[in-house]
Motif scaffolding. Structure first.
Motif: not given
Length: 366
Positions: A192-193, A215, A220, A224, A338, A359
């Motif tokens: 989750a990036g 993740d 995070k 999502t 972010s 992110i």
């Protein structure tokens, strides 16, 4: 002008005054407005992607055309542009078969850190400074080949437009172009990036009925859901394979995406994919690393294991389309940002990236 320069691997970037030549024939000078801080840049810093130094990193960026060289026709001074770090030649074998993301010439020149003529436009004290890859967006101005400057609509904030240059086209394109995810299908996304969130919203755009985000960071994983995840798995607390099988009736997912760049999670993506399903590797590992999968499963389970580079996209076509989707409210860009940094804060941005805090951190030049 100021730029962030990497002089030695595994060291911080140095903010320095850098000289920049005028654009030559077929080249464009861009006044940078925003640049994303991406893991691919970090791979160069960490020597996982060894390139010549000193080098100006940054490849995800947007700005305004400031000057054009002789023969440039596709953009003019004042145009808003997103930079294309795979400026395909249109002539090689892969360009001719409709795969500009695999362009031989763009790949070769990117590895050299130069322009197409083998020279650089940046210098310090007369010494050449290279740029990654044909863009060098961590600078107040940059000179790029004409086909690396893609004109876009002018009503999108630069810090959002910049994102389509890498994280958005890579993530959404991996879903729509590489995997061709079908409506009603099941999808798992490992990581989750910046790119992973775009894989998730790409799957949602395609109408996937189940999107499983995987993740190790709870905050995070919770976010999502903003992009369309229907289920989450914390890999630090659960066995990923067992959890995915439980959510999919014991079959595994139709499509799995690895968006971290680690051999073990690449193998995991393959293992959570059902028989005849598709596993797509988006994350970038070091060139000397290998992935191990069960040899018997290759024929017996008939899975597809493939990779996706730049989302298998065509930037001159896809960048404007993605920004149209944003303007229509179908693609979320604001939640991807972010934190905004100045160029002087770029090392702080990379520290946050390494810690998994953002992110997407974005450099804003104004």
């Amino acid at each position: 002008m100021k730029a962030a320069v990497l002089h030695n691997y595994c060291e911080e970037l140095q903010i320095e005054n850098v000289d920049l030549e005028e654009p030559r024939k077929g080249e464009v000078r861009v006044k940078m407005k925003a640049a994303g801080i991406c893991h691919s840049d970090l791979h160069v810093i960490n020597a996982h992607l060894p390139l010549p130094v000193p080098i100006i990193l940054g490849h995800e960026g947007a700005g305004v055309v400031d000057a054009v060289g002789e023969g440039v026709t596709s953009v003019k001074v004042g145009d808003h542009v997103v930079l294309n770090w795979v400026p395909s030649c249109g002539k090689c074998y892969y360009c001719q078969i409709g795969r500009p993301d695999m362009c031989d010439e763009a790949a070769k020149i990117s590895a050299m850190g130069t322009m197409f003529d083998g020279t650089t436009r940046f210098s310090i004290g007369g010494k050449a400074v290279y740029q990654f890859p044909l863009t060098g967006t961590f600078s107040e101005y940059t000179v790029v080949p004409e086909r690396a400057a893609i004109p876009i609509r002018n009503d999108v904030p630069f810090e959002l437009a910049a994102l389509v240059g890498c994280s958005v086209i890579t993530g959404v394109g991996a879903v729509t172009n590489t995997a061709k995810v079908e409506p009603g299908s099941t999808v798992a996304v490992i990581g989750a990036g910046g790119v992973g969130f775009n894989v998730i919203q790409g799957a949602a755009l395609c109408g996937a009925k189940q999107i499983i985000a995987i993740d190790v960071l709870p905050e995070k994983l919770e976010m999502t859901k903003t992009f369309g995840a229907t289920h989450t798995i914390n890999a630090s607390e659960e066995d990923v394979i067992s959890a995915v099988l439980d959510l999919t009736g014991g079959h595994g997912v139709d499509y799995a995406f690895e968006v971290i760049g680690r051999p073990e999670t690449m193998a995991e993506a393959y293992n959570i994919t059902r028989k005849t399903g598709t596993a797509v590797i988006v994350g970038i590992a070091a060139p000397n690393e290998s992935v191990t999968v069960n040899a018997f499963s290759l024929p017996s389970q008939s899975k597809t294991l493939t990779g996706s580079w730049l989302g298998q996209g065509n930037p001159p076509v896809d960048y404007p389309k993605l920004l149209d989707l944003y303007a229509e409210g179908k693609l979320k860009l604001e939640p991807l940002v972010s934190k905004i940094y100045t160029l002087d804060q770029i090392n702080e941005g990379f520290e946050a990236l390494k810690a998994g805090k953002n992110i997407r951190g974005v450099i804003r030049f104004d």
